[in-house]
Motif scaffolding. Structure first.
Motif, PDB file in Angstrom:
ATOM      1  N   LEU A   1      20.575   9.951  47.248  1.00  0.00           N
ATOM      2  CA  LEU A   1      20.779   9.752  48.683  1.00  0.00           C
ATOM      3  C   LEU A   1      20.874   8.251  48.990  1.00  0.00           C
ATOM      4  CD1 LEU A   1      20.885  11.320  51.349  1.00  0.00           C
ATOM      5  CD2 LEU A   1      18.386  11.300  51.402  1.00  0.00           C
ATOM      6  N   ALA A   2      19.986   7.470  48.405  1.00  0.00           N
ATOM      7  CA  ALA A   2      20.011   6.018  48.630  1.00  0.00           C
ATOM      8  C   ALA A   2      21.301   5.414  48.076  1.00  0.00           C
ATOM      9  CB  ALA A   2      18.798   5.364  47.969  1.00  0.00           C
ATOM     10  N   THR A   3      21.766   5.946  46.966  1.00  0.00           N
ATOM     11  CA  THR A   3      22.979   5.402  46.330  1.00  0.00           C
ATOM     12  C   THR A   3      24.222   5.657  47.180  1.00  0.00           C
ATOM     13  OG1 THR A   3      21.978   5.706  44.162  1.00  0.00           O
ATOM     14  CG2 THR A   3      24.362   5.458  44.192  1.00  0.00           C
ATOM     15  N   ALA A   4      24.210   6.754  47.941  1.00  0.00           N
ATOM     16  CA  ALA A   4      25.369   7.055  48.796  1.00  0.00           C
ATOM     17  C   ALA A   4      25.519   6.011  49.905  1.00  0.00           C
ATOM     18  CB  ALA A   4      25.216   8.448  49.401  1.00  0.00           C
ATOM     19  N   CYS A   5      24.417   5.343  50.246  1.00  0.00           N
ATOM     20  CA  CYS A   5      24.472   4.325  51.303  1.00  0.00           C
ATOM     21  C   CYS A   5      25.173   3.071  50.767  1.00  0.00           C
ATOM     22  CB  CYS A   5      23.053   3.997  51.778  1.00  0.00           C
ATOM     23  SG  CYS A   5      22.198   5.452  52.438  1.00  0.00           S
ATOM     24  N   ASP A   6      25.639   2.228  51.686  1.00  0.00           N
ATOM     25  CA  ASP A   6      26.415   1.052  51.268  1.00  0.00           C
ATOM     26  C   ASP A   6      25.529  -0.110  50.845  1.00  0.00           C
ATOM     27  OD1 ASP A   6      29.017   2.177  52.009  1.00  0.00           O
ATOM     28  OD2 ASP A   6      28.173   2.166  54.024  1.00  0.00           O
TER      29      ASP A   6
ATOM     30  N   LYS B   1      33.824  -1.816  56.660  1.00  0.00           N
ATOM     31  CA  LYS B   1      33.527  -0.590  55.907  1.00  0.00           C
ATOM     32  C   LYS B   1      34.803  -0.003  55.307  1.00  0.00           C
ATOM     33  CE  LYS B   1      31.421   2.973  54.197  1.00  0.00           C
ATOM     34  NZ  LYS B   1      30.363   3.814  54.661  1.00  0.00           N
ATOM     35  N   ASP B   2      35.857  -0.057  56.082  1.00  0.00           N
ATOM     36  CA  ASP B   2      37.136   0.472  55.596  1.00  0.00           C
ATOM     37  C   ASP B   2      37.578  -0.276  54.332  1.00  0.00           C
ATOM     38  OD1 ASP B   2      39.421   2.157  56.019  1.00  0.00           O
ATOM     39  OD2 ASP B   2      40.525   0.306  56.410  1.00  0.00           O
ATOM     40  N   GLN B   3      37.440  -1.588  54.364  1.00  0.00           N
ATOM     41  CA  GLN B   3      37.809  -2.407  53.197  1.00  0.00           C
ATOM     42  C   GLN B   3      36.903  -2.069  52.004  1.00  0.00           C
ATOM     43  OE1 GLN B   3      37.069  -6.671  53.690  1.00  0.00           O
ATOM     44  NE2 GLN B   3      39.199  -7.029  53.136  1.00  0.00           N
ATOM     45  N   HIS B   4      35.634  -1.844  52.295  1.00  0.00           N
ATOM     46  CA  HIS B   4      34.667  -1.505  51.237  1.00  0.00           C
ATOM     47  C   HIS B   4      35.069  -0.194  50.546  1.00  0.00           C
ATOM     48  CE1 HIS B   4      30.869  -1.293  49.195  1.00  0.00           C
ATOM     49  NE2 HIS B   4      30.526  -0.170  49.798  1.00  0.00           N
TER      50      HIS B   4
ATOM     51  N   ALA C   1      28.905   8.270  52.300  1.00  0.00           N
ATOM     52  CA  ALA C   1      29.745   7.294  51.595  1.00  0.00           C
ATOM     53  C   ALA C   1      30.972   6.922  52.440  1.00  0.00           C
ATOM     54  CB  ALA C   1      30.165   7.846  50.236  1.00  0.00           C
ATOM     55  N   LEU C   2      31.523   7.921  53.139  1.00  0.00           N
ATOM     56  CA  LEU C   2      32.738   7.658  53.934  1.00  0.00           C
ATOM     57  C   LEU C   2      32.452   7.415  55.414  1.00  0.00           C
ATOM     58  CD1 LEU C   2      34.088   8.695  51.310  1.00  0.00           C
ATOM     59  CD2 LEU C   2      35.890   9.556  52.760  1.00  0.00           C
ATOM     60  N   PHE C   3      31.199   7.249  55.753  1.00  0.00           N
ATOM     61  CA  PHE C   3      30.844   7.027  57.155  1.00  0.00           C
ATOM     62  C   PHE C   3      31.604   5.793  57.678  1.00  0.00           C
ATOM     63  CE2 PHE C   3      28.088   6.097  60.784  1.00  0.00           C
ATOM     64  CZ  PHE C   3      27.914   7.379  61.289  1.00  0.00           C
ATOM     65  N   PRO C   4      32.128   5.846  58.899  1.00  0.00           N
ATOM     66  CA  PRO C   4      33.062   4.788  59.344  1.00  0.00           C
ATOM     67  C   PRO C   4      32.481   3.385  59.526  1.00  0.00           C
ATOM     68  CG  PRO C   4      32.669   6.412  61.079  1.00  0.00           C
ATOM     69  CD  PRO C   4      32.065   6.964  59.843  1.00  0.00           C
TER      70      PRO C   4
ATOM     71  N   LYS D   1      27.269  -0.008  65.343  1.00  0.00           N
ATOM     72  CA  LYS D   1      27.801  -1.008  64.401  1.00  0.00           C
ATOM     73  C   LYS D   1      27.446  -0.646  62.958  1.00  0.00           C
ATOM     74  CE  LYS D   1      27.509  -4.731  67.769  1.00  0.00           C
ATOM     75  NZ  LYS D   1      26.840  -5.995  68.145  1.00  0.00           N
ATOM     76  N   PHE D   2      26.331   0.038  62.799  1.00  0.00           N
ATOM     77  CA  PHE D   2      25.915   0.508  61.473  1.00  0.00           C
ATOM     78  C   PHE D   2      24.880   1.608  61.652  1.00  0.00           C
ATOM     79  CE2 PHE D   2      23.369  -3.144  62.667  1.00  0.00           C
ATOM     80  CZ  PHE D   2      22.071  -2.752  62.400  1.00  0.00           C
ATOM     81  N   LEU D   3      24.623   2.267  60.540  1.00  0.00           N
ATOM     82  CA  LEU D   3      23.663   3.369  60.559  1.00  0.00           C
ATOM     83  C   LEU D   3      22.581   3.058  59.529  1.00  0.00           C
ATOM     84  CD1 LEU D   3      23.120   6.322  61.574  1.00  0.00           C
ATOM     85  CD2 LEU D   3      24.498   7.110  59.638  1.00  0.00           C
ATOM     86  N   VAL D   4      21.337   3.328  59.896  1.00  0.00           N
ATOM     87  CA  VAL D   4      20.211   3.113  58.976  1.00  0.00           C
ATOM     88  C   VAL D   4      19.673   4.474  58.557  1.00  0.00           C
ATOM     89  CG1 VAL D   4      17.864   2.159  58.762  1.00  0.00           C
ATOM     90  CG2 VAL D   4      19.593   0.930  60.093  1.00  0.00           C
ATOM     91  N   LEU D   5      19.362   4.616  57.272  1.00  0.00           N
ATOM     92  CA  LEU D   5      18.690   5.827  56.784  1.00  0.00           C
ATOM     93  C   LEU D   5      17.355   5.392  56.201  1.00  0.00           C
ATOM     94  CD1 LEU D   5      18.676   8.866  56.000  1.00  0.00           C
ATOM     95  CD2 LEU D   5      19.854   8.228  53.898  1.00  0.00           C
ATOM     96  N   THR D   6      16.277   5.954  56.744  1.00  0.00           N
ATOM     97  CA  THR D   6      14.956   5.528  56.296  1.00  0.00           C
ATOM     98  C   THR D   6      13.958   6.675  56.409  1.00  0.00           C
ATOM     99  OG1 THR D   6      13.364   3.704  56.484  1.00  0.00           O
ATOM    100  CG2 THR D   6      14.173   4.616  58.562  1.00  0.00           C
ATOM    101  N   SER D   7      12.724   6.390  56.037  1.00  0.00           N
ATOM    102  CA  SER D   7      11.677   7.407  56.137  1.00  0.00           C
ATOM    103  C   SER D   7      10.792   7.061  57.325  1.00  0.00           C
ATOM    104  CB  SER D   7      10.874   7.390  54.837  1.00  0.00           C
ATOM    105  OG  SER D   7       9.627   7.980  55.028  1.00  0.00           O
ATOM    106  N   LYS D   8      10.278   8.087  57.979  1.00  0.00           N
ATOM    107  CA  LYS D   8       9.473   7.846  59.179  1.00  0.00           C
ATOM    108  C   LYS D   8       8.152   7.142  58.841  1.00  0.00           C
ATOM    109  CE  LYS D   8       9.177   8.564  63.645  1.00  0.00           C
ATOM    110  NZ  LYS D   8       9.735   9.344  64.724  1.00  0.00           N
TER     111      LYS D   8
END
Ligand code: 1VU
Length: 250
Positions: free
Chosen positions: A112-117, A207-210, A91-94, A46-53
């Motif tokens: 990198l953080a800015t590329a996330c939604d 996401k598509d609308q975004h 940025a274009l991740f579905p 449903k979504f993807l998280v990007l974080t640090s371990k």
């Protein structure tokens, strides 16, 4: 592994895992990010998280031993461009990509953080688009993306002044969506329950609308121009000295 991917029940999580170098992005890490993004894209998440371990630093930007000051403009372009591809993929991740900023970020880490939604930050964290203090500019396409995320005047101010700003101010400026207490950031199922409760199809459509809402229609072209322009600044004396100062500081 410097980059790890975990599939949870409803979502995927990418962990940056190079704490000893403050998650500075090396050539290998850029390649690993590409691999895990491709893998995650194929899954029904449903979504993807990007974080640090770990909870210290989200990302200290590009690895300055790889992106050192003695590269030619052509070499700089060749070494910067793969991360532009990664930022573009994010940025274009579905489905929405959420940056869980459990530590500070500098330079490329902010790109990198800015590329996330969506950016959710731990309390008392700090972030700096500091590239202009190093004689360069953002070089992964993150400067271009910043103009899609905050007001144009604040983007210019942050990129020019190159200050490290705290999360409270960045929440007011709209770069950070939410600030959470330190002990709350680790429980993703609770923290992200409002995303988990939606369906996979809803998340894809949202996401598509975004993506369609972005004013910047020529995103890939403009991100590539950014990489080229930063590569042109690479051989300046100012930049060489700034990188040397960091690498020789101990
Ligand atoms: C795309 C272009 C860009 O990203 S330009 C922006 C590049 N980034 C930077 O200028 C940030 C450089 N790093 C720092 O200022 C500090 O390391 C920060 C992040 C504040 C953390 O400080 P502190 O917790 O005291 O750790 P430290 O400095 O002792 O570093 C620990 C080890 O990590 C390394 N490290 C850190 N950042 C980078 C980096 N960007 N590239 C390569 N290595 C990095 C340090 O060299 C240090 O390594 P070592 O322990 O000396 O082997």
């Amino acid at each position: 592994m410097f980059v790890e991917y975990q599939k949870k029940k409803d979502y995927g999580v990418i962990y940056l895992n190079r704490p000893e170098k403050r998650n500075a992005i090396s050539k290998e890490m850029a390649a690993m990010l590409g691999t895990v993004l491709n893998k995650a894209k194929k899954e029904e998440i449903k979504f993807l998280v990007l974080t640090s371990k770990d909870n210290k630093v989200f990302c200290a930007g590009g690895d300055l031993t790889y992106l050192h000051g003695n590269l030619s403009r052509e070499e700089a372009y060749a070494r910067l461009n793969p991360m532009k591809e990664i930022l573009y993929k994010i940025a274009l991740f579905p489905v929405p990509v959420i940056a869980l900023l459990n530590g500070n970020a500098l330079g490329g880490g902010c790109e990198l953080a800015t590329a996330c939604d969506i950016r959710i930050a731990r309390n008392n964290t700090k972030f700096g688009f500091i590239q202009a203090n190093l004689g360069i500019l953002p070089g992964w396409g993150g400067g271009t993306l910043l103009y899609n995320k905050v007001s144009s005047s604040f983007a210019l101010e942050w990129l020019t002044e190159a200050k490290v700003l705290d999360s409270q101010l960045l929440e007011k400026k709209g770069w950070i969506n939410r600030i959470v207490k330190e002990h709350d950031i680790d429980d993703m199922d609770v923290l992200l329950k409002d995303y988990i409760s939606k369906s996979y199809r809803q998340m894809r459509l949202l996401k598509d609308q975004h993506i369609k809402s972005w004013t910047n229609r020529n995103l890939f072209f403009e991100m590539t121009e950014e990489v080229k322009k930063t590569a042109m600044l690479w051989d300046s004396e100012e930049h060489k000295q700034a990188i040397e100062k960091f690498l020789l500081r101990k």
